[in-house]
Design an enzyme around this catalytic site. Structure first.
Site, PDB file in Angstrom:
ATOM      1  N   ASP A 117      55.313  33.100  29.193  1.00 46.28           N
ATOM      2  CA  ASP A 117      55.441  33.957  30.374  1.00 46.28           C
ATOM      3  C   ASP A 117      54.084  34.615  30.594  1.00 46.28           C
ATOM      4  O   ASP A 117      53.587  35.353  29.730  1.00 46.28           O
ATOM      5  CB  ASP A 117      56.517  35.007  30.121  1.00 46.28           C
ATOM      6  CG  ASP A 117      56.757  35.923  31.317  1.00 46.28           C
ATOM      7  OD1 ASP A 117      55.966  35.871  32.280  1.00 46.28           O
ATOM      8  OD2 ASP A 117      57.717  36.705  31.269  1.00 46.28           O
ATOM      9  N   ASP A 121      55.688  26.819  30.140  1.00 49.65           N
ATOM     10  CA  ASP A 121      56.388  27.331  31.313  1.00 49.65           C
ATOM     11  C   ASP A 121      57.472  28.278  30.817  1.00 49.65           C
ATOM     12  O   ASP A 121      57.652  28.435  29.600  1.00 49.65           O
ATOM     13  CB  ASP A 121      56.998  26.188  32.145  1.00 49.65           C
ATOM     14  CG  ASP A 121      57.061  26.526  33.633  1.00 49.65           C
ATOM     15  OD1 ASP A 121      57.614  27.591  33.968  1.00 49.65           O
ATOM     16  OD2 ASP A 121      56.560  25.740  34.459  1.00 49.65           O
ATOM     17  N   LYS A 155      45.121  34.749  45.812  1.00 45.46           N
ATOM     18  CA  LYS A 155      44.153  33.706  45.497  1.00 45.46           C
ATOM     19  C   LYS A 155      42.715  34.159  45.768  1.00 45.46           C
ATOM     20  O   LYS A 155      41.802  33.848  44.992  1.00 45.46           O
ATOM     21  CB  LYS A 155      44.472  32.427  46.269  1.00 45.46           C
ATOM     22  CG  LYS A 155      45.706  31.694  45.757  1.00 45.46           C
ATOM     23  CD  LYS A 155      45.541  31.300  44.305  1.00 45.46           C
ATOM     24  CE  LYS A 155      46.699  30.502  43.764  1.00 45.46           C
ATOM     25  NZ  LYS A 155      46.527  30.156  42.330  1.00 45.46           N
ATOM     26  N   GLY A 161      52.443  27.529  33.708  1.00 40.52           N
ATOM     27  CA  GLY A 161      53.180  27.026  34.877  1.00 40.52           C
ATOM     28  C   GLY A 161      53.239  25.521  34.893  1.00 40.52           C
ATOM     29  O   GLY A 161      53.204  24.883  35.953  1.00 40.52           O
ATOM     30  N   LEU A 178      55.424  23.164  34.458  1.00 41.07           N
ATOM     31  CA  LEU A 178      56.513  22.335  34.987  1.00 41.07           C
ATOM     32  C   LEU A 178      56.548  22.316  36.510  1.00 41.07           C
ATOM     33  O   LEU A 178      57.491  21.796  37.098  1.00 41.07           O
ATOM     34  CB  LEU A 178      57.859  22.813  34.436  1.00 41.07           C
ATOM     35  CG  LEU A 178      58.040  22.700  32.921  1.00 41.07           C
ATOM     36  CD1 LEU A 178      59.453  23.118  32.518  1.00 41.07           C
ATOM     37  CD2 LEU A 178      57.755  21.283  32.423  1.00 41.07           C
ATOM     38  N   GLN A 195      54.409  21.406  40.264  1.00 40.03           N
ATOM     39  CA  GLN A 195      54.002  20.139  40.869  1.00 40.03           C
ATOM     40  C   GLN A 195      52.841  19.486  40.143  1.00 40.03           C
ATOM     41  O   GLN A 195      52.742  18.260  40.084  1.00 40.03           O
ATOM     42  CB  GLN A 195      53.617  20.376  42.332  1.00 40.03           C
ATOM     43  CG  GLN A 195      53.243  19.107  43.089  1.00 40.03           C
ATOM     44  CD  GLN A 195      52.723  19.380  44.482  1.00 40.03           C
ATOM     45  OE1 GLN A 195      52.249  20.481  44.767  1.00 40.03           O
ATOM     46  NE2 GLN A 195      52.796  18.383  45.353  1.00 40.03           N
ATOM     47  N   LEU A 196      51.960  20.282  39.549  1.00 37.15           N
ATOM     48  CA  LEU A 196      50.685  19.746  39.068  1.00 37.15           C
ATOM     49  C   LEU A 196      50.581  19.616  37.557  1.00 37.15           C
ATOM     50  O   LEU A 196      49.841  18.769  37.061  1.00 37.15           O
ATOM     51  CB  LEU A 196      49.539  20.640  39.571  1.00 37.15           C
ATOM     52  CG  LEU A 196      49.420  20.765  41.087  1.00 37.15           C
ATOM     53  CD1 LEU A 196      48.336  21.762  41.446  1.00 37.15           C
ATOM     54  CD2 LEU A 196      49.145  19.416  41.730  1.00 37.15           C
ATOM     55  N   TYR A 221      50.382  35.296  48.854  1.00 36.80           N
ATOM     56  CA  TYR A 221      49.838  34.155  48.113  1.00 36.80           C
ATOM     57  C   TYR A 221      48.341  34.032  48.361  1.00 36.80           C
ATOM     58  O   TYR A 221      47.535  33.923  47.429  1.00 36.80           O
ATOM     59  CB  TYR A 221      50.569  32.885  48.549  1.00 36.80           C
ATOM     60  CG  TYR A 221      50.074  31.602  47.920  1.00 36.80           C
ATOM     61  CD1 TYR A 221      50.086  31.429  46.548  1.00 36.80           C
ATOM     62  CD2 TYR A 221      49.639  30.546  48.718  1.00 36.80           C
ATOM     63  CE1 TYR A 221      49.657  30.246  45.966  1.00 36.80           C
ATOM     64  CE2 TYR A 221      49.210  29.353  48.147  1.00 36.80           C
ATOM     65  CZ  TYR A 221      49.217  29.216  46.781  1.00 36.80           C
ATOM     66  OH  TYR A 221      48.795  28.041  46.208  1.00 36.80           O
TER      67      TYR A 221
END
Length: 376
Positions: A107, A89, A200, A63, A65, A67-68, A196
């Site tokens: 993926d 990504d 988590k 993942g 690409l 925000q982090l 979500y």
């Protein structure tokens, strides 16, 4: 021994890798053959001979690409070398990311391909950022369940099979309306009410279970809302705290989807990256937990707007609460208690609200100027 470093009981170390190995042999997809490198490592540990000079980790970021991922990859590449940090990504990366270091398609739902990447690139650290965030997840629960839970199981199984150090972030969304809110401690009732948050909590518990039963080097930080310049908001409940800066410098008007008094924990992205790196580097025996809160500041939409007006007095903010995001925010903590992270591995934030606002406005102004966009 170097001051500040510690070493677990040498007699226990072989049990961890053997636990990973025995678990790997029972995973879907088959058995794991012991490579000469693995066997020689176990033999060294059993003989208690001095460890060799440590090689830099080989890091895969899923993942990447979002925000982090890109920012963390930049920091890791400066420290460990560009060739040792592989960003991945399912989206096509822009040219500047392709030219900055290795990038591969990955993926998290494709177990076989992930395994090939881990083996071919000799991965030793896995940083798992692939996830659908809170508001987006509520709009597509089935997809969130696949990415956030099935994808999680894939990376946990592969980390166990290959004896990786794995980092999986958690979130303020892992808490629910029955949790202590001001502050929320590391250990308490959670009971989230979003897919979500549920995913988590599932990740926290699965990772800790695999650590305690099989010795998986699982590490998890509960991030507050993360505020950054370089990536657009990605469907989270705290996204207003990014968008308000862009709106302040473009139109001078921001419409907020939360009430003006909605207080949530927040963090500048550079603090988030630094916390992640420091936590990944922390000696195992310094950690009393496997999942920690990290905190920096807490503010409301009205408080951040007032701080921005010190620089841009003309900023206008209107409020039109969105029921989905407001209900999510109302179930989350007002503040995090991160006492354990500060005590165990020395966590301390650098940015408070005043520094965050100054940095965000300066960075966005420079970015808009470089792109030839007007600045209000």
């Amino acid at each position: 021994m170097h001051p500040g470093l510690c070493r677990p009981n040498a007699a226990l170390l072989p049990l961890f890798c053997r636990g990973c190995l025995s678990r790997a042999q029972s995973l879907p997809g088959g058995s794991l053959s012991s490579s000469p490198r693995q066997m020689s490592r176990w033999n060294r540990l059993e003989n208690r001979s001095p460890p060799p000079a440590q090689k830099p980790p080989r890091v895969l970021i899923t993942g990447g690409l979002g925000q982090l991922g890109v920012g963390l990859a930049q920091i890791l590449r400066k420290q460990y070398g560009s060739e040792n940090v592989i960003l991945s990504d399912i989206k096509k990366p822009p040219h500047h990311i392709l030219s900055s270091g290795p990038f591969v398609y990955a993926d998290v739902l494709d177990y076989k391909h992930l395994r090939e990447l881990i083996v071919n690139y000799r991965i030793t650290w896995l940083i798992h950022y692939s996830a659908l965030l809170s508001a987006v997840g509520e709009a597509n629960v089935a997809l969130a369940r696949k990415i956030n839970i099935t994808g999680l199981h894939n990376v946990l199984d592969l980390a166990l099979e290959n004896c990786l150090r794995i980092f999986i972030p958690s979130t303020i969304g892992a808490f629910g309306p029955s949790s202590p809110r001001d502050p929320a401690p590391d250990l308490c009732v959670q009971r989230p009410r979003t897919i979500y948050g549920v995913s988590k909590v599932h990740g926290e518990l699965m990772g800790e279970y695999l650590h305690h039963k099989y010795g998986l080097d699982f590490r998890c930080l509960r991030y507050p809302g993360v505020i950054s310049v370089n990536t657009p908001p990605g469907g989270g409940t705290t996204d207003y705290a990014v968008q308000i800066f862009h709106d302040a410098l473009s139109t001078g008007h921001h419409e907020c989807y939360l009430r003006p008094d909605t207080r949530l924990p927040m963090m500048h992205i550079s603090d988030c990256h630094r916390a992640t790196l420091e936590f990944m580097q922390a000696p195992d025996c310094q950690m009393s937990l496997r999942t920690y809160n990290i905190a920096a500041m807490s503010f409301t939409p009205e408080e951040v707007a007032q701080e921005i007006r010190k620089h841009l007095p003309q900023l206008k903010v209107t409020y039109s609460p969105d029921s989905v995001r407001q209900n999510i925010a109302d179930s989350w903590p007002v503040r995090f208690d991160d006492t354990n992270a500060r005590r165990d591995w020395g966590w301390a934030p650098a940015f408070q609200l005043e520094e965050l606002v100054s940095d965000m406005l300066r960075s966005i102004r420079d970015k808009r100027t470089n792109e030839g966009l007007p600045v209000s």
